[in-house]
Design a protein around this motif. Structure first.
Motif, PDB file in Angstrom:
ATOM      1  N   ASN A 137      41.490   4.769 -20.569  1.00 31.39           N
ATOM      2  CA  ASN A 137      42.124   3.796 -21.725  1.00 31.39           C
ATOM      3  C   ASN A 137      43.508   4.203 -21.908  1.00 31.39           C
ATOM      4  OD1 ASN A 137      39.538   2.161 -21.481  1.00 31.39           O
ATOM      5  ND2 ASN A 137      39.045   3.504 -23.180  1.00 31.39           N
TER       6      ASN A 137
ATOM      7  N   LYS B 275      47.839   4.873 -20.664  1.00 25.79           N
ATOM      8  CA  LYS B 275      48.917   3.837 -20.065  1.00 25.79           C
ATOM      9  C   LYS B 275      49.557   4.528 -19.051  1.00 25.79           C
ATOM     10  CE  LYS B 275      49.525   1.657 -24.587  1.00 25.79           C
ATOM     11  NZ  LYS B 275      50.535   1.565 -25.614  1.00 25.79           N
TER      12      LYS B 275
ATOM     13  N   CYS C 150      54.015  -1.628  -7.938  1.00 25.10           N
ATOM     14  CA  CYS C 150      53.380  -1.954  -9.114  1.00 25.10           C
ATOM     15  C   CYS C 150      52.432  -2.947  -8.909  1.00 25.10           C
ATOM     16  CB  CYS C 150      54.239  -2.264 -10.092  1.00 25.10           C
ATOM     17  SG  CYS C 150      55.496  -0.770 -10.648  1.00 25.10           S
TER      18      CYS C 150
ATOM     19  N   GLU D  97      48.162  -2.669  -9.462  1.00 27.19           N
ATOM     20  CA  GLU D  97      47.426  -3.573 -10.568  1.00 27.19           C
ATOM     21  C   GLU D  97      46.032  -3.572 -10.460  1.00 27.19           C
ATOM     22  OE1 GLU D  97      49.479  -7.300 -11.205  1.00 27.19           O
ATOM     23  OE2 GLU D  97      51.212  -6.169 -11.996  1.00 27.19           O
ATOM     24  N   PRO D  98      45.517  -3.775  -9.427  1.00 31.92           N
ATOM     25  CA  PRO D  98      44.073  -3.947  -9.298  1.00 31.92           C
ATOM     26  C   PRO D  98      43.383  -2.533  -9.520  1.00 31.92           C
ATOM     27  CG  PRO D  98      44.914  -5.073  -7.579  1.00 31.92           C
ATOM     28  CD  PRO D  98      46.105  -4.309  -8.087  1.00 31.92           C
TER      29      PRO D  98
ATOM     30  N   ASN E 243      46.431   0.844 -18.303  1.00 33.72           N
ATOM     31  CA  ASN E 243      47.439  -0.162 -18.740  1.00 33.72           C
ATOM     32  C   ASN E 243      48.635   0.054 -18.075  1.00 33.72           C
ATOM     33  OD1 ASN E 243      49.027  -2.375 -19.784  1.00 33.72           O
ATOM     34  ND2 ASN E 243      49.057  -1.612 -21.819  1.00 33.72           N
TER      35      ASN E 243
ATOM     36  N   CYS F 194      44.476  -0.197 -11.416  1.00 38.08           N
ATOM     37  CA  CYS F 194      44.777   0.063 -12.952  1.00 38.08           C
ATOM     38  C   CYS F 194      43.502  -0.702 -13.710  1.00 38.08           C
ATOM     39  CB  CYS F 194      46.137  -0.147 -13.548  1.00 38.08           C
ATOM     40  SG  CYS F 194      47.399   0.889 -12.636  1.00 38.08           S
ATOM     41  N   PHE F 195      43.476  -1.814 -13.252  1.00 42.64           N
ATOM     42  CA  PHE F 195      42.434  -2.704 -13.921  1.00 42.64           C
ATOM     43  C   PHE F 195      41.255  -2.045 -13.855  1.00 42.64           C
ATOM     44  CE2 PHE F 195      39.449  -6.220 -13.759  1.00 42.64           C
ATOM     45  CZ  PHE F 195      39.763  -6.747 -15.141  1.00 42.64           C
ATOM     46  N   GLU F 196      40.778  -1.572 -12.771  1.00 46.26           N
ATOM     47  CA  GLU F 196      39.526  -1.070 -12.231  1.00 46.26           C
ATOM     48  C   GLU F 196      39.101   0.108 -13.124  1.00 46.26           C
ATOM     49  OE1 GLU F 196      36.968   0.940  -8.505  1.00 46.26           O
ATOM     50  OE2 GLU F 196      38.815  -0.555  -8.300  1.00 46.26           O
ATOM     51  N   LYS F 197      40.305   1.056 -13.354  1.00 46.76           N
ATOM     52  CA  LYS F 197      40.259   2.311 -13.944  1.00 46.76           C
ATOM     53  C   LYS F 197      40.439   2.031 -15.658  1.00 46.76           C
ATOM     54  CE  LYS F 197      40.937   5.541 -10.423  1.00 46.76           C
ATOM     55  NZ  LYS F 197      41.882   6.749  -9.950  1.00 46.76           N
ATOM     56  N   ASN F 198      40.672   0.745 -16.189  1.00 42.18           N
ATOM     57  CA  ASN F 198      41.229   0.583 -17.565  1.00 42.18           C
ATOM     58  C   ASN F 198      42.339   1.439 -17.952  1.00 42.18           C
ATOM     59  OD1 ASN F 198      38.720  -1.089 -17.894  1.00 42.18           O
ATOM     60  ND2 ASN F 198      37.660   0.919 -18.015  1.00 42.18           N
TER      61      ASN F 198
END
Length: 416
Positions: free
Chosen positions: A320, A322, A271, A275-276, A284, A278-282
């Motif tokens: 956007n 999850k 996980c 995280e990076p 959560n 997921c952050f780049e692809k918006n």
């Protein structure tokens, strides 16, 4: 296409020959065993009855006056007394034989010991010499003869039916026993066909780029940079495909080494890696990992399993949306769930999502061209190699959930 067809036909012929071979061998062994059992039963019955008749004849010769009063039905005798002058005296009722009685007595006098037959009547006799005459005890064994003949026919019929049943069961069992072999052949054929299809495009691109470079021999490396980069990309793509195929083969065929692992640590590490992304692809990323969930397995394989599921979930998550990962353990099972929001997978697609080279409609539309459709196959093979189970289901208006269950380490193992 033709080679694939011939390969499939050859494999089918091989499986068919193996089924026939297995059926023949099993039938022969079964027939031999049945022959010994049923033949032994018939021989024992035959010998037992012969012994009974011989013993009865001996009793009849020792006590001819009272024998028939005590003899069981079917073992009664009539007696022939032959004096030295040839005079014959008969004791017993011969009316049953009618006109054949005289000939039966004559044959008994000639035979005196052993078996004889006349007019569809079967006899056995024994004799005893005395000072005044020769005593011949004659037993009608016609009923016994018919009984043994019927028994023999029944045993022969039972033997034939039993052998036929063994052959049928062996043929049906061969289909079940050779099913894994047939499946293996099918997987091998499909793997070769699909791998060839996947390799065709990069090889074509490489060949085309090389042709362009060769057509302009005076150009420099810098001028051909875009063609060389394209070749490198295709080579990397083929390497990834080969590596994925090797990993899949390893999980499906080899016995993987296992050790005690903290699955919670592996899940948290995976996980953290995503995280990076997921952050780049918006996207959560939500995690719920129970601490100290321990299993027995191969570290790299289980790490790859979690990575495959997370990568798949993020790749097909809606904008956007999850992605969730949950890990929990009870007394017997460790349960890992990975879900994403977006379009739910259909039941038909969920039934094939773990097949080799299978791509859902969403995968075909995805811009990532590096997917070969082997990731989830590797995940399924990994779970199976670890004695677990994996499922996929879509939840309408919510998304898709992958659930993995693995055997949890027993307390005794965990304490060691």
């Amino acid at each position: 296409m033709i080679n694939r067809l011939f390969c499939g036909i050859a494999n089918m012929d091989l499986i068919k020959r193996q089924r026939i071979k297995f059926t023949v061998i099993t039938t022969l062994l079964g027939a031999l065993l049945l022959l010994v059992m049923l033949g032994g039963f018939f021989v024992m019955t035959y010998v037992s009855n012969n012994v009974s008749m011989k013993v009865s004849l001996e009793k009849a010769l020792s006590a001819p006056e009272t024998y028939n009063e005590l003899a069981p039905q079917g073992l009664r005798c009539f007696f022939v007394y032959v004096k030295p002058d040839g005079t014959v005296k008969i004791k017993g009722d011969l009316n049953y034989y009618g006109e054949s009685a005289a000939e039966i007595v004559r044959l008994a006098d000639i035979q005196r010991s052993g078996r004889f037959e006349y007019n569809k009547h079967y006899f056995i006799c024994a004799s005893k010499e005395t000072e005044n005459h020769t005593l011949i005890a004659v037993m009608d064994r016609t009923e016994y003869h018919s009984l043994m003949l019927n028994t023999g026919l029944q045993i022969a019929l039972l033997y034939c039916l039993s052998v036929a049943l063994v052959a049928l069961l062996a043929f049906l069992a061969s289909a079940r026993l050779l099913h894994p072999v047939a499946e293996s052949f099918k997987k091998q054929r499909d793997l070769v066909a699909n791998a060839s299809h996947e390799l065709k495009t990069p090889l074509t691109v490489i060949s085309t780029n090389l042709s362009v470079i060769k057509s302009e021999p005076a150009t420099t490396v810098e001028e051909n940079a875009k063609w060389i980069e394209s070749i490198d990309a295709q080579i990397e793509r083929m390497q990834e495909l080969i590596q994925s195929m090797l990993e899949l083969s390893k999980m499906e065929q080899a016995e993987i080494p296992k050790e005690e692992l903290n699955l919670s640590v592996l899940a948290e590490g995976a996980c953290l890696t995503f995280e990076p992304i997921c952050f780049e692809k918006n996207v959560n990323l939500i995690t719920n990992v129970q601490s100290d969930v321990r299993v027995s397995g191969e570290k790299n394989a289980l790490e790859r399993l979690i990575v495959i599921l997370l990568d798949n979930a993020i790749k097909y998550c809606n904008e956007n949306g999850k992605v969730g990962l949950k890990l929990a353990g009870d007394q017997k099972k460790a349960r890992l769930s990975v879900m994403n929001t977006g379009e739910a997978i259909s039941k038909d697609e969920a039934a094939h999502v773990f097949d080799r080279f299978y791509r859902t409609d969403g995968a075909r539309k995805n811009e990532d061209r590096r997917s070969f459709g082997l990731g989830l196959s590797i995940a399924a093979a990994t779970v199976k190699a670890h004695g677990g189970a994996i499922t996929c289901r879509g939840v309408e208006d919510k998304g898709t959930i992958f659930t993995v269950t693995l055997p949890l380490l027993k307390d005794k193992k965990r304490k060691k």
